[in-house]
Scaffold this active site. Structure first.
Site, mmCIF file in Angstrom:
data_model
loop_
_atom_site.group_PDB
_atom_site.id
_atom_site.type_symbol
_atom_site.label_atom_id
_atom_site.label_comp_id
_atom_site.label_asym_id
_atom_site.label_seq_id
_atom_site.Cartn_x
_atom_site.Cartn_y
_atom_site.Cartn_z
ATOM 1 C CG HIS A 1 107.779 21.440 -35.971
ATOM 2 N ND1 HIS A 1 108.079 20.262 -36.606
ATOM 3 C CD2 HIS A 1 106.758 21.151 -35.130
ATOM 4 C CE1 HIS A 1 107.282 19.301 -36.171
ATOM 5 N NE2 HIS A 1 106.469 19.813 -35.270
ATOM 6 C CG ASP B 1 106.474 25.181 -40.772
ATOM 7 O OD1 ASP B 1 105.226 25.118 -40.837
ATOM 8 O OD2 ASP B 1 107.137 24.566 -39.916
ATOM 9 C CD GLN C 1 100.921 25.291 -35.028
ATOM 10 O OE1 GLN C 1 99.832 25.785 -34.728
ATOM 11 N NE2 GLN C 1 101.190 24.015 -34.818
ATOM 12 C CE LYS D 1 100.480 20.946 -37.253
ATOM 13 N NZ LYS D 1 100.608 20.396 -35.894
ATOM 14 C CB CYS E 1 108.491 18.750 -32.898
ATOM 15 S SG CYS E 1 107.691 17.170 -32.744
HETATM 16 N N1 PMP Z 1 105.733 22.966 -38.520
HETATM 17 C C1 PMP Z 1 105.067 23.443 -37.452
HETATM 18 C C2 PMP Z 1 105.288 24.859 -37.035
HETATM 19 C C3 PMP Z 1 104.179 22.601 -36.785
HETATM 20 O O1 PMP Z 1 103.508 23.049 -35.724
HETATM 21 C C4 PMP Z 1 104.006 21.263 -37.227
HETATM 22 C C5 PMP Z 1 103.084 20.308 -36.493
HETATM 23 N N2 PMP Z 1 103.221 20.293 -35.106
HETATM 24 C C6 PMP Z 1 104.711 20.854 -38.340
HETATM 25 C C7 PMP Z 1 105.562 21.725 -38.961
HETATM 26 C C8 PMP Z 1 104.550 19.466 -38.888
HETATM 27 O O2 PMP Z 1 103.265 19.298 -39.371
HETATM 28 P P1 PMP Z 1 102.717 17.850 -39.779
HETATM 29 O O3 PMP Z 1 102.975 16.961 -38.607
HETATM 30 O O4 PMP Z 1 101.267 18.082 -40.039
HETATM 31 O O5 PMP Z 1 103.463 17.425 -40.986
#
Ligand code: PMP
Length: 422
Positions: A138, A215, A218, A241, A379
């Protein structure tokens, strides 16, 4: 649960011992109708809906407990501090962290990764060093490392994937070298659902004394994550999430790193003493929590984890896997639909393209039927480039989704196919 979805579950060999309709009843928003249709929410990788128990905790906090924490010597401040610290402790248990002090509250995964890059990263990475990430990341696990690399004169290296979206572990082994100072990996890809073998990858990096940052945005919502079993050096995930409030998240770190890391932000709540000449900082976690945090949010986050634990993570993972299997089967019968990401280990995310139909058009058409999915690059532009597409449509599932909802989605997609074939 209706008879047909229970039968389908049984056919897939997955028994659901929770009643999905009773579970859905705990999420007030799922009762909504959208454009005259029952609301089908399939954008869970972006954010999950919130159960009544979490909403109640937030309400209760502001109705009955609200005060600033740590600094106030009065009844409510003590109560709020106790509730906030209790949340830290419950979150630490949820991911099996040795000490609750190793849990640092942040705004979310993005802030957590930036914190690590700008403190630990700046300490550790020098000119000519390498930071190893993967094609699956991401943007929030790419850009903070690029900012660091630029500031320090370091280089970003990238682990490739195969056409299924699985990391090339041979390439990973070869990319690890004496210049690698940090490995940063997503546990589960938000865009295509690949689950990466983090414990194994940590072992390999650790043989060379390279720390691994994970990270977990997910993974934490969909599978049991255990810090001692994974043995990663840092792990970050977001509350929103996993049924918690937005603006919440945690960063876990190993003591051997946290104790020497400099602060990220300066301000109240993180100091031992301040003079104009010199400031002394508190130990972690306070050292990394400058200013008034999202007190209610963190308490709500812990309540969300209570909700998850009440159901049981194994049950959640099995149920979602059943839904994923079912949706994959349904999708395979739709003309012109191609799934991106076919890793054998996958979380409940289905990314797809539909012949010449733009993903945004797919999303707009589905929205007319009350179905919320996500369309775009998720993203993860470098990952989209790897597959040669600008974006995909993505349905992402949670425990409250049903096979009937998958049927509604599939029927609506068939309508789109017919419309564009005219
Ligand atoms: N890493 C991953 C794999 C994600 O799916 C996301 C959110 N889409 C993020 C990072 C960023 O998370 P946040 O917007 O809650 O900071």
């Amino acid at each position: 649960m209706t008879e047909s979805s229970q039968t389908a579950l049984n056919r897939a060999g997955i028994q659901s011992s929770f009643d999905v309709n009773a579970l859905r009843a705990q999420f007030p928003i799922l009762k909504k109708r959208v454009r005259g249709n029952p609301f089908v929410y399939l954008d869970n990788a972006a954010t999950t809906q919130k159960p009544q128990s979490v909403i109640d905790v937030l309400n209760q906090y502001y109705t009955d407990q609200n005060a600033n924490i740590h600094r106030g010597i009065h009844y409510l401040s003590e109560q709020a501090t106790e509730a906030y610290e209790d949340a830290r402790s419950r979150i630490s248990k949820f991911i099996n962290v040795p000490s609750e002090r190793q849990i640092i509250f942040v705004r979310g995964t993005t802030e957590g990764i930036n914190l690590i890059a700008q403190t630990f990263g700046r300490q550790r990475v020098r000119s000519g060093d390498e930071i190893l990430i993967s094609t699956l990341e991401h943007h929030s696990n790419i850009v903070p490392w690029q900012l660091l690399a630029e500031a320090q004169g370091a280089n970003i290296k990238v682990i490739p994937i195969d056409d299924r979206g699985v990391l090339d572990l041979d390439a990973y082994g070869k990319l690890l070298n004496d210049r690698t100072r940090i490995v940063a990996l997503s546990h589960v890809s938000n865009a295509i659902g690949t689950v990466s073998p983090i414990a194994e990858m940590c072992r390999e990096a650790h043989q060379r004394d390279i720390p691994v940052i994970v990270d977990g945005a997910q993974s934490a919502p969909h599978m049991k994550v255990d810090m001692q079993a994974l043995d990663c050096d840092f792990f970050v995930f977001s509350g929103h999430k996993i049924f918690g409030p937005t603006g919440t998240g945690v960063l876990y770190g190993k003591d051997k790193w946290l104790r020497d890391m400099p602060p990220y932000e300066g301000g109240g709540g993180m100091i031992q003493s301040v003079t104009f000449e010199k400031t002394r900082f508190l130990e972690y976690p306070a050292r990394f929590e400058a200013g008034t945090p999202h007190i209610a949010g963190s308490i709500g986050f812990a309540a969300a984890l209570d909700f998850v634990e009440e159901i049981g993570m194994e049950k959640i993972a099995a149920y979602e896997h059943g839904i994923l299997q079912y949706a994959t089967e349904q999708f395979s019968q739709i003309d012109g639909l191609k799934i991106l990401g076919t890793a054998p280990e996958k979380a409940a995310v289905l990314s797809f393209i539909l012949d010449d139909v733009h993903p945004h058009d797919i999303s707009t058409f589905l929205d007319q039927d009350g179905i919320a999915i996500r369309a775009g690059h998720h993203c993860a532009q470098p990952l989209m480039n790897r597959f040669g597409v600008a974006g995909t449509a993505r349905a992402s599932f949670s425990i409250y989704n049903t096979r009937e909802e998958v049927d509604v989605l599939a029927a609506s997609l068939r309508k789109i196919v017919r419309f564009f074939k005219r």
